[in-house]
Design a protein around this motif. Structure first.
Motif, PDB file in Angstrom:
ATOM      1  N   VAL A 196     -10.504  28.738 -71.945  1.00  0.00           N
ATOM      2  CA  VAL A 196      -8.829  28.731 -71.590  1.00  0.00           C
ATOM      3  C   VAL A 196      -8.432  27.567 -70.965  1.00  0.00           C
ATOM      4  O   VAL A 196      -8.895  26.975 -70.107  1.00  0.00           O
ATOM      5  N   GLY A 197      -7.497  26.868 -71.824  1.00  0.00           N
ATOM      6  CA  GLY A 197      -6.860  25.565 -71.421  1.00  0.00           C
ATOM      7  C   GLY A 197      -5.625  25.538 -70.306  1.00  0.00           C
ATOM      8  O   GLY A 197      -5.450  26.838 -69.908  1.00  0.00           O
ATOM      9  N   PRO A 198      -5.310  24.723 -69.678  1.00  0.00           N
ATOM     10  CA  PRO A 198      -4.171  24.874 -68.895  1.00  0.00           C
ATOM     11  C   PRO A 198      -2.938  25.687 -69.188  1.00  0.00           C
ATOM     12  O   PRO A 198      -2.418  26.514 -68.675  1.00  0.00           O
ATOM     13  N   ARG A 199      -2.482  25.262 -70.374  1.00  0.00           N
ATOM     14  CA  ARG A 199      -1.237  25.890 -70.753  1.00  0.00           C
ATOM     15  C   ARG A 199      -1.689  27.482 -71.159  1.00  0.00           C
ATOM     16  O   ARG A 199      -0.806  28.261 -70.935  1.00  0.00           O
ATOM     17  N   GLY A 200      -2.784  27.866 -71.717  1.00  0.00           N
ATOM     18  CA  GLY A 200      -3.057  29.246 -71.706  1.00  0.00           C
ATOM     19  C   GLY A 200      -3.185  29.948 -70.611  1.00  0.00           C
ATOM     20  O   GLY A 200      -2.871  31.113 -70.513  1.00  0.00           O
ATOM     21  N   LYS A 201      -3.606  29.324 -69.296  1.00  0.00           N
ATOM     22  CA  LYS A 201      -3.696  29.998 -68.337  1.00  0.00           C
ATOM     23  C   LYS A 201      -2.304  30.400 -67.689  1.00  0.00           C
ATOM     24  O   LYS A 201      -2.145  31.078 -67.021  1.00  0.00           O
ATOM     25  N   VAL A 202      -1.413  29.288 -67.751  1.00  0.00           N
ATOM     26  CA  VAL A 202       0.068  29.682 -67.376  1.00  0.00           C
ATOM     27  C   VAL A 202       0.656  30.696 -68.325  1.00  0.00           C
ATOM     28  O   VAL A 202       1.227  31.641 -67.699  1.00  0.00           O
ATOM     29  N   GLU A 203       0.766  30.521 -69.626  1.00  0.00           N
ATOM     30  CA  GLU A 203       1.424  31.327 -70.499  1.00  0.00           C
ATOM     31  C   GLU A 203       0.758  32.875 -70.456  1.00  0.00           C
ATOM     32  O   GLU A 203       1.528  33.701 -70.575  1.00  0.00           O
ATOM     33  N   VAL A 204      -0.503  32.796 -70.616  1.00  0.00           N
ATOM     34  CA  VAL A 204      -1.038  34.065 -70.753  1.00  0.00           C
ATOM     35  C   VAL A 204      -1.644  34.404 -69.469  1.00  0.00           C
ATOM     36  O   VAL A 204      -1.291  35.566 -68.694  1.00  0.00           O
ATOM     37  N   GLY A 205      -2.905  33.820 -69.092  1.00  0.00           N
ATOM     38  CA  GLY A 205      -3.512  34.264 -67.997  1.00  0.00           C
ATOM     39  C   GLY A 205      -4.089  35.327 -68.016  1.00  0.00           C
ATOM     40  O   GLY A 205      -4.106  36.325 -68.756  1.00  0.00           O
ATOM     41  N   GLU A 206      -4.488  35.929 -66.647  1.00  0.00           N
ATOM     42  CA  GLU A 206      -5.420  37.238 -66.402  1.00  0.00           C
ATOM     43  C   GLU A 206      -4.267  38.284 -66.742  1.00  0.00           C
ATOM     44  O   GLU A 206      -4.718  39.311 -67.255  1.00  0.00           O
ATOM     45  N   GLU A 207      -3.072  38.181 -66.188  1.00  0.00           N
ATOM     46  CA  GLU A 207      -2.005  39.355 -66.173  1.00  0.00           C
ATOM     47  C   GLU A 207      -1.609  39.535 -67.761  1.00  0.00           C
ATOM     48  O   GLU A 207      -1.603  40.842 -68.222  1.00  0.00           O
ATOM     49  N   GLY A 208      -1.522  38.609 -68.657  1.00  0.00           N
ATOM     50  CA  GLY A 208      -1.386  38.884 -69.885  1.00  0.00           C
ATOM     51  C   GLY A 208      -2.571  39.345 -70.631  1.00  0.00           C
ATOM     52  O   GLY A 208      -2.125  40.245 -71.561  1.00  0.00           O
ATOM     53  N   ALA A 209      -3.611  38.960 -70.448  1.00  0.00           N
ATOM     54  CA  ALA A 209      -4.884  39.560 -70.947  1.00  0.00           C
ATOM     55  C   ALA A 209      -4.929  41.049 -70.553  1.00  0.00           C
ATOM     56  O   ALA A 209      -5.111  41.803 -71.599  1.00  0.00           O
ATOM     57  N   ALA A 210      -4.503  41.484 -69.279  1.00  0.00           N
ATOM     58  CA  ALA A 210      -4.704  42.657 -69.267  1.00  0.00           C
ATOM     59  C   ALA A 210      -3.435  43.513 -69.763  1.00  0.00           C
ATOM     60  O   ALA A 210      -3.758  44.648 -70.099  1.00  0.00           O
ATOM     61  N   GLY A 211      -2.473  43.000 -69.793  1.00  0.00           N
ATOM     62  CA  GLY A 211      -1.069  43.589 -70.579  1.00  0.00           C
ATOM     63  C   GLY A 211      -1.557  43.721 -72.010  1.00  0.00           C
ATOM     64  O   GLY A 211      -1.231  45.026 -72.626  1.00  0.00           O
ATOM     65  N   LEU A 212      -2.262  42.901 -72.804  1.00  0.00           N
ATOM     66  CA  LEU A 212      -2.752  43.161 -73.987  1.00  0.00           C
ATOM     67  C   LEU A 212      -3.791  44.204 -74.174  1.00  0.00           C
ATOM     68  O   LEU A 212      -3.674  45.148 -74.978  1.00  0.00           O
ATOM     69  N   VAL A 213      -4.898  44.344 -73.158  1.00  0.00           N
ATOM     70  CA  VAL A 213      -5.747  45.591 -73.250  1.00  0.00           C
ATOM     71  C   VAL A 213      -4.905  46.978 -73.060  1.00  0.00           C
ATOM     72  O   VAL A 213      -5.172  47.842 -73.705  1.00  0.00           O
ATOM     73  N   ARG A 214      -3.925  47.042 -72.157  1.00  0.00           N
ATOM     74  CA  ARG A 214      -3.448  48.057 -71.938  1.00  0.00           C
ATOM     75  C   ARG A 214      -2.505  48.537 -73.120  1.00  0.00           C
ATOM     76  O   ARG A 214      -2.529  49.738 -73.552  1.00  0.00           O
TER      77      ARG A 214
ATOM     78  N   GLU B 264      -9.888  45.110 -63.322  1.00  0.00           N
ATOM     79  CA  GLU B 264     -10.044  44.436 -62.128  1.00  0.00           C
ATOM     80  C   GLU B 264     -11.417  43.686 -61.890  1.00  0.00           C
ATOM     81  O   GLU B 264     -11.426  42.656 -61.214  1.00  0.00           O
ATOM     82  N   ARG B 265     -12.479  44.296 -62.322  1.00  0.00           N
ATOM     83  CA  ARG B 265     -13.655  43.690 -62.196  1.00  0.00           C
ATOM     84  C   ARG B 265     -14.162  42.704 -63.166  1.00  0.00           C
ATOM     85  O   ARG B 265     -14.351  41.480 -63.055  1.00  0.00           O
ATOM     86  N   SER B 266     -13.436  42.781 -64.359  1.00  0.00           N
ATOM     87  CA  SER B 266     -13.665  41.851 -65.665  1.00  0.00           C
ATOM     88  C   SER B 266     -12.702  40.416 -65.271  1.00  0.00           C
ATOM     89  O   SER B 266     -12.867  39.453 -65.727  1.00  0.00           O
ATOM     90  N   LEU B 267     -11.571  40.701 -65.006  1.00  0.00           N
ATOM     91  CA  LEU B 267     -10.461  39.692 -64.767  1.00  0.00           C
ATOM     92  C   LEU B 267     -10.049  39.209 -63.511  1.00  0.00           C
ATOM     93  O   LEU B 267      -9.518  38.006 -63.456  1.00  0.00           O
ATOM     94  N   GLY B 268     -10.306  39.970 -62.599  1.00  0.00           N
ATOM     95  CA  GLY B 268     -10.063  39.537 -61.134  1.00  0.00           C
ATOM     96  C   GLY B 268      -8.631  39.405 -61.058  1.00  0.00           C
ATOM     97  O   GLY B 268      -8.331  38.389 -60.609  1.00  0.00           O
ATOM     98  N   LEU B 269      -8.025  40.586 -61.131  1.00  0.00           N
ATOM     99  CA  LEU B 269      -6.668  40.394 -61.067  1.00  0.00           C
ATOM    100  C   LEU B 269      -5.922  40.193 -59.702  1.00  0.00           C
ATOM    101  O   LEU B 269      -5.068  39.576 -59.562  1.00  0.00           O
ATOM    102  N   ALA B 270      -6.814  40.722 -58.706  1.00  0.00           N
ATOM    103  CA  ALA B 270      -6.278  40.292 -57.425  1.00  0.00           C
ATOM    104  C   ALA B 270      -6.227  38.777 -57.060  1.00  0.00           C
ATOM    105  O   ALA B 270      -5.435  38.294 -56.439  1.00  0.00           O
TER     106      ALA B 270
END
Length: 327
Positions: A239-257, A273-279
């Protein structure tokens, strides 16, 4: 007896001529103070006007860079906005942030550093005498509350079309989510298998798959890495820098939900929480907010020569990364 001559009394005109310089000397300091106050007021108003104009130029630069999905670099701000007023960066940046938040509901967020994925990159980072801890590059992110971040309120861009832009956004969100769920990196063969499942291994609504991947790497959504340390060439994506800012772990979790919907298992949040380390991602996001607020203050007390050296080093690193991507 000697003749005593009486001196003639001074005339009234003579007295007034003698007193005039004294009066002028008394009036002169007051007039000088008034002139100084007026000059200071004019200079203050002129400085505020110049600051406002530079802030507007920075806002236009930020919007133009975001339109083309290019980072807002410190070097571009210095050359295209500040000019000879390099020491005004903090004030101009702060004023531009206020205008972006008040008018557009956005702010400039600093991009994180690119990760050192391969063993060779990590060794090179350890051998480097001085490594930069900041990128001095920003992108625009929304400041609207979560309840307003809806497609009806924030629709995809009209260029080239709504449908193509929505397809492109959904595609890179899917890829970034797959990479994050895979541990942060994914081999090219495995990514191809994921794309085949979605019938996008050859072509996508945003164009040919290989061209889309090249565009994602160019715009820093993804990072394509070649590793020859094992004797065989292995191509991985991160994941590149822009991908981390625009999507990131929270965006990935939102897509899964969103994909699971009402049929989500009870332990979905624990698994995310285990896969993405949301905390940890939330802690990093909070630290990024603090760093973004202090980003404009960096460098005000540093020598100008050191700032120039850091900008030149970052430009050289960027050119090296671009050349490696082309290879």
């Amino acid at each position: 007896m000697p003749i005593v001559r009486k001196r003639r009394a001074p005339a009234a005109d003579d007295v007034s001529e003698d007193e005039a310089p004294t009066q002028r000397r008394r009036i002169s300091p007051e007039s000088d103070d008034d002139d100084i106050a007026e000059d200071f007021e004019d200079a203050t108003q002129g400085g505020a006007g110049q600051l406002n104009q530079m802030a507007k130029k920075l806002v236009r630069l930020a919007l133009a860079c975001e339109y083309s999905r290019q980072p807002i670099r410190r070097a571009d701000i210095s050359t295209k906005v500040l000019g000879t007023q390099g020491r005004q960066f903090k004030n101009v940046f702060t004023e531009a942030q206020m205008q972006l938040r008040a008018v557009f509901g956005m702010e400039m967020t600093e991009l994180p550093m690119k990760e050192k994925v391969t063993l060779a990159q990590r060794r090179a980072a350890q051998k480097a005498e001085r490594t930069s801890t900041t990128t001095n590059s920003w992108v625009l992110t929304t400041t609207l509350p979560d309840k307003y971040r809806q497609p009806t309120i924030i629709p995809p861009a009209k260029v080239p079309t709504h449908s193509q832009e929505a397809a492109y956004t959904g595609l890179y969100t899917f890829m970034i989510t797959a990479i994050l769920l895979n541990g942060g990196t994914i081999q090219e063969a495995k990514l191809d298998r994921y794309l085949k499942r979605t019938n996008t291994d050859q072509t996508t609504p945003a164009g040919q798959t290989d061209k889309v991947l090249a565009r994602l790497c160019k715009e820093n959504y993804l990072i394509r890495v070649k590793d020859n340390s094992s004797g065989e060439e292995v191509i991985e994506y991160a994941v590149g820098p822009r991908g981390k800012v625009e999507v990131g772990e929270e965006g990935a979790a939102g897509l899964v939900r969103k994909v699971y919907g009402e049929n989500a298992p009870e332990d979905l949040e624990q698994r995310l929480e285990r896969s993405l380390g949301l905390a940890q991602s939330r802690e990093r996001a909070q630290a990024a907010v603090v760093a973004n607020g202090a980003a404009a203050g960096r460098g005000r007390g540093r020598p100008r020569r050191q700032e120039t050296q850091e900008e030149e080093q970052q430009q050289q690193e960027q050119q090296g990364e671009d050349s490696s991507d082309e290879e």
